[in-house]
Write a protein that holds these residues in place. Structure first.
Motif, mmCIF file in Angstrom:
data_model
loop_
_atom_site.group_PDB
_atom_site.id
_atom_site.type_symbol
_atom_site.label_atom_id
_atom_site.label_comp_id
_atom_site.label_asym_id
_atom_site.label_seq_id
_atom_site.Cartn_x
_atom_site.Cartn_y
_atom_site.Cartn_z
ATOM 1 N N LYS A 1 -0.164 -7.430 21.867
ATOM 2 C CA LYS A 1 0.118 -8.497 22.831
ATOM 3 C C LYS A 1 0.685 -7.916 24.114
ATOM 4 N N GLU A 2 1.600 -6.951 23.968
ATOM 5 C CA GLU A 2 2.180 -6.307 25.147
ATOM 6 C C GLU A 2 1.117 -5.531 25.916
ATOM 7 N N LEU A 3 0.222 -4.875 25.199
ATOM 8 C CA LEU A 3 -0.849 -4.117 25.843
ATOM 9 C C LEU A 3 -1.736 -5.025 26.681
ATOM 10 N N VAL A 4 -2.179 -6.146 26.105
ATOM 11 C CA VAL A 4 -3.057 -7.066 26.832
ATOM 12 C C VAL A 4 -2.317 -7.695 28.009
ATOM 13 N N SER B 1 -3.642 -7.414 31.871
ATOM 14 C CA SER B 1 -3.910 -8.609 32.681
ATOM 15 C C SER B 1 -3.092 -8.604 33.967
ATOM 16 N N ARG B 2 -1.849 -8.133 33.885
ATOM 17 C CA ARG B 2 -1.012 -8.042 35.093
ATOM 18 C C ARG B 2 -1.574 -7.010 36.069
ATOM 19 N N SER B 3 -2.028 -5.887 35.524
ATOM 20 C CA SER B 3 -2.533 -4.818 36.401
ATOM 21 C C SER B 3 -3.826 -5.216 37.108
ATOM 22 N N ALA C 1 8.491 -2.273 15.017
ATOM 23 C CA ALA C 1 9.281 -1.678 16.109
ATOM 24 C C ALA C 1 8.578 -1.934 17.431
ATOM 25 N N ASP C 2 9.292 -1.707 18.511
ATOM 26 C CA ASP C 2 8.716 -1.886 19.836
ATOM 27 C C ASP C 2 8.003 -0.598 20.210
ATOM 28 N N HIS C 3 6.691 -0.662 20.259
ATOM 29 C CA HIS C 3 5.916 0.545 20.552
ATOM 30 C C HIS C 3 5.296 0.492 21.942
#
Length: 509
Positions: free
Chosen positions: A217-220, A224-226, A373-375
């Motif tokens: 989710k963080e990757l996508v 999207s922001r970039s 964990a936060d990766h």
């Protein structure tokens, strides 16, 4: 003796017996004897006729037999000649006589010949198809090279032109404005070259899928922001919708998934004007530690004819030639996307209507990271934060002065001690007397190249990390380097973030 010269001719053999035993007056005076002689004469006559008929029949049979025998001999000779020709023809077709041993009869040979003719016909059709495919491929490659030339020259033209303008104008405002355009053009060129290299690597079967825990989710979200700036150029908006049940901490290859999502979102942006790009992630199931989820990238752009769906995933192809002229692009993005998804045991699908938009989607089955964990810091993306390398001692082996200057300035920003070797021989000598943490090795250099230098260094030092920093993007050369002892490689023109990530990776070993 003639009994009645008018009506009867006495057989010569009978006449001889009559003359021997009877007198003429006896015959004339005794009608019964005359009738008896006439009957015997008739018998002789019939016998001679039968003999003549038999002789004639025998003669005719002999002629017919000779003719039939001659004809049979001619047919046999013809058969043998035909068989010989068939055997020679079959041997010319196959080059092998082994399968003729059990087919010496004419019918068997004809069957073998018919079979070989069918095989040759199939081969000929395959050759025609291959020739047609090769011609289509050559035509597609020619179009692709033309597109590539345009795509490469466009940012290069901007870079060269803006450098000239900046030299002439020489003002701070001009410098800042033009710097953004230069950055954008160089990034486009860099991404284009990376696409070509990735495609080459996939075609050569050199892509390995890593298994790294990360937050999808963080990757996508980062991707999207970039891409929001790129979307705004077409007056588009990007919307991300993630299922509340979605389990984001998965184990897979974040770099490859980043490429897949970037390609699909960029493709949607390119073919949409004043619209909306929607990214959806939906959880489908979670069984025995395996998460199954669906990823969709929707747009309300120009759409695509579904009959041309397969065409857009063929190398060097786009759905229409006018697409390239109007929207640009090389046609490699979706090809790479499909091949990467195949490596992840998935595939790309599409729902689309002309002038209504498209929905590119795929389904993944990935194991869940149980640690949760936060990766996010493990993801190599536009938001990757460059690391301080804590006085890492690096030997930079490079012969080009401009490359040395650029690499030195970039690396020095990360708290790195840099030593320079202008060729492989100097690198070998410096490694012998100094202690380094990492060696950055160019492969193509005068006096001694990076391959030979690596071989010599590895003979006495098996542990020091050696990273190839090279423009030799052929994976044949890179495979050779890895076999000689290179640990990793960064392709020029290199991304500073990628180089920082690789140096950080090996600085901890």
């Amino acid at each position: 003796m003639k009994i009645d010269m008018e009506t009867v001719t006495v057989n010569k053999h009978l006449n001889r017996q009559i003359n021997k035993f009877l007198l003429d007056e006896n015959i004339r005076n005794n009608p019964q004897i005359a009738n008896f002689i006439a009957a015997i004469n008739q018998t002789y006559s019939n016998y001679e006729k039968d003999a003549d008929l038999h002789q004639q029949a025998t003669r005719l049979n002999d002629i017919e037999y000779h003719e039939v025998n001659t004809k049979l001999k001619e047919e046999l000779d013809g058969k043998m000649f035909f068989e010989s020709k068939l055997i020679k023809t079959i041997y010319k077709l196959t080059g092998d006589e082994s399968h003729l041993e059990t087919n010496k009869d004419l019918l068997g040979l004809i069957k073998v010949l018919n079979k070989e003719i069918e095989i040759k016909k199939d081969h000929q059709e395959m050759l025609f198809d291959a020739k047609a495919s090769a011609e289509r491929a050559n035509e597609a490659k020619s179009d692709f090279l033309s597109i590539m030339s345009h795509e490469i020259r466009t940012p290069l033209n901007a870079i060269i032109g803006l450098i000239y303008i900046m030299e002439k104008e020489n003002t701070l405002i001009s410098f800042q404005e033009n710097l953004e355009v230069l950055k954008h053009s160089s990034n486009n060129l860099f991404l284009l070259i990376n696409n070509i290299l990735d495609f080459s690597k996939i075609e050569a079967g050199k892509i390995d899928i890593e298994k790294i825990p990360f937050n999808l989710k963080e990757l996508v979200t980062q991707i999207s922001r970039s891409l929001e700036l790129q979307a705004s150029e077409n007056l588009n908006k990007i919307k991300l919708i993630v299922d509340t049940d979605f389990m984001p901490n998965v184990i897979s290859d974040p770099l490859r998934l980043s490429q897949i999502m970037t390609n699909l979102i960029s493709n949607a942006i390119k073919f949409t004007r004043e619209g909306e790009i929607t990214i959806e992630i939906n959880q489908m199931s979670f069984i025995d530690g395996i998460s199954t989820f669906k990823v969709q990238v929707k747009d309300d752009g120009i759409g695509i004819d579904l009959e041309k769906f397969n065409l857009i995933f063929e190398k060097f192809s786009q759905a229409e030639t006018t697409t390239t002229r109007k929207f640009g692009g090389t046609g490699l993005g979706l090809v790479i996307t499909k091949k990467l998804l195949n490596l992840l045991d998935s595939d790309i699908n599409i729902e689309s209507k002309i002038d209504k938009g498209s929905n590119f989607y795929f389904i993944l089955q990935l194991p869940i990271d149980e640690d949760f964990a936060d990766h996010a810091d493990r993801i190599f993306s536009n938001d990757y934060q460059e690391k301080d390398l804590n006085s890492l001692r690096v030997l930079l082996v490079e012969d080009n002065l401009i490359n040395i200057k650029i690499a030195h300035k970039i690396i020095s920003q990360w708290n790195v001690e840099v030593d320079i070797a202008h060729n492989g021989l100097i690198a070998v000598e410096k490694h012998l007397v100094n202690q380094y943490d990492v060696i950055l090795m160019d492969l193509s250099m005068p006096i001694m190249d990076g391959y030979e230098a690596t071989t010599i260094i590895r003979e006495r030092d098996k542990n020091i990390p050696i990273i190839a920093l090279t423009a030799s993007a052929s994976y044949g050369y890179l495979d050779r380097a890895i076999k000689l002892g290179i640990n990793d490689y960064v392709i020029k023109p290199f991304s500073p973030k990628e180089l920082n990530m690789k140096l950080y990776k090996y600085s901890k070993k």
